[in-house]
Design a protein around this motif. Sequence first.
Motif, PDB file in Angstrom:
ATOM      1  N   GLU A  76       1.407  38.964   0.372  1.00 41.96           N
ATOM      2  CA  GLU A  76       2.591  40.155   0.923  1.00 41.96           C
ATOM      3  C   GLU A  76       1.394  41.074   1.398  1.00 41.96           C
ATOM      4  N   ALA A  77       1.970  41.036   2.788  1.00 35.92           N
ATOM      5  CA  ALA A  77       0.653  41.794   4.044  1.00 35.92           C
ATOM      6  C   ALA A  77       1.849  43.258   4.276  1.00 35.92           C
ATOM      7  N   GLU A  78       1.368  43.759   4.778  1.00 34.21           N
ATOM      8  CA  GLU A  78       2.294  45.206   5.056  1.00 34.21           C
ATOM      9  C   GLU A  78       2.493  46.029   6.552  1.00 34.21           C
ATOM     10  N   LYS A  79       1.784  44.812   7.819  1.00 30.38           N
ATOM     11  CA  LYS A  79       2.549  44.645   9.093  1.00 30.38           C
ATOM     12  C   LYS A  79       2.795  42.967   9.304  1.00 30.38           C
ATOM     13  N   ILE A  80       3.450  43.261   9.972  1.00 31.75           N
ATOM     14  CA  ILE A  80       4.929  41.876  10.983  1.00 31.75           C
ATOM     15  C   ILE A  80       3.431  41.374  11.669  1.00 31.75           C
ATOM     16  N   LEU A  81       2.652  42.151  12.609  1.00 28.91           N
ATOM     17  CA  LEU A  81       1.851  41.072  13.433  1.00 28.91           C
ATOM     18  C   LEU A  81       0.751  41.007  12.784  1.00 28.91           C
ATOM     19  N   ARG A 137      10.259  38.229  -1.677  1.00 22.96           N
ATOM     20  CA  ARG A 137      10.104  37.568  -3.497  1.00 22.96           C
ATOM     21  C   ARG A 137       9.054  37.893  -4.326  1.00 22.96           C
ATOM     22  N   CYS A 138       8.757  39.315  -4.058  1.00 24.83           N
ATOM     23  CA  CYS A 138       8.606  40.296  -4.916  1.00 24.83           C
ATOM     24  C   CYS A 138       9.142  41.757  -5.097  1.00 24.83           C
ATOM     25  N   ARG A 152       7.535  42.324 -10.224  1.00 24.16           N
ATOM     26  CA  ARG A 152       8.802  41.565 -10.351  1.00 24.16           C
ATOM     27  C   ARG A 152       8.509  40.879  -9.569  1.00 24.16           C
ATOM     28  N   TYR A 153       7.835  39.212 -10.107  1.00 23.32           N
ATOM     29  CA  TYR A 153       8.552  37.962  -8.342  1.00 23.32           C
ATOM     30  C   TYR A 153       9.677  37.275  -9.392  1.00 23.32           C
ATOM     31  N   ALA A 154      10.699  37.489  -8.597  1.00 21.12           N
ATOM     32  CA  ALA A 154      11.714  36.104  -8.924  1.00 21.12           C
ATOM     33  C   ALA A 154      11.422  34.409  -9.349  1.00 21.12           C
ATOM     34  N   ALA A 155      10.833  34.214  -7.896  1.00 18.64           N
ATOM     35  CA  ALA A 155      10.647  33.462  -8.639  1.00 18.64           C
ATOM     36  C   ALA A 155       9.320  32.386  -9.723  1.00 18.64           C
ATOM     37  N   TYR A 156       8.680  33.678 -10.406  1.00 13.89           N
ATOM     38  CA  TYR A 156       7.864  33.479 -11.933  1.00 13.89           C
ATOM     39  C   TYR A 156       9.059  34.037 -12.398  1.00 13.89           C
TER      40      TYR A 156
END
Length: 235
Positions: free
Chosen positions: A111-116, A147-148, A207-211
């Motif tokens: 997961e990363a903070e900035k869209i670009l 995701r988390c 929490r990571y829903a997938a894991y």
Amino acid sequence: MIEPIESILHTVDHRPWPIPKHSWFWYQEWNEVIFMHYQVDGKRLRELVPRHLELDQFDGEHWVSVVAFTMDRVHPRFTFPIQFLSTFHEVNLRTYVTRNGKPGVYFLSIEAEKILTTLFARFASGLPYQHSPIKRTKHSYRLRGKRCEIGIEFLKKDKIGSTSPKELWLTERYSLYRGKNPEETAMDVHHKPWELFQVEFMKLNLRYAAYDGLVNFGNPNLSHYSPGVQVLAWL
């Protein structure tokens, strides 16, 4: 304090293999790092990792780690960092693998903070980057993404004077695997050894829903803080 590149390149005694002979391409800093390590069931983990990557083990144990940090000064060689692109917060969920006898990490989520920055990082690295809003202070880290969800409040404690073999196995990793191609080679990275500190959590909601069936994220088996490292990466 930023070290000269030559000093980083010449500090190699801690590495399990030599650095690549060709020139590095990326410079980046991984700063203000929180490591949270979890022992997991190998059979469940095997279902999540591509078959051409072998699961790495420490004394028969399988592990995943959540790593929260700030990426700083990311730029290719012979260029300079651009602040709005090259500095951002990141959280990744990784596990430990080998390929042709070369140990490294495989990312289950990034997961990363900035869209670009997220779009560029996904294109340039082939790693599973996804944009998530992240807020960070000196002693906290908050993320609420698709995701988390993460809410951490922590205090840095005493420096770890003698790093254990398990701590070295979990942190000193110099290859990254994308896992998309059975013929792939590793992306090599290099940095000086991690300076590790004990960390105390005042709050830890993760929490990571997938894991959820893989890890009890509220109770890490091991955790560390590090002020960070300067990293060189090869294509």
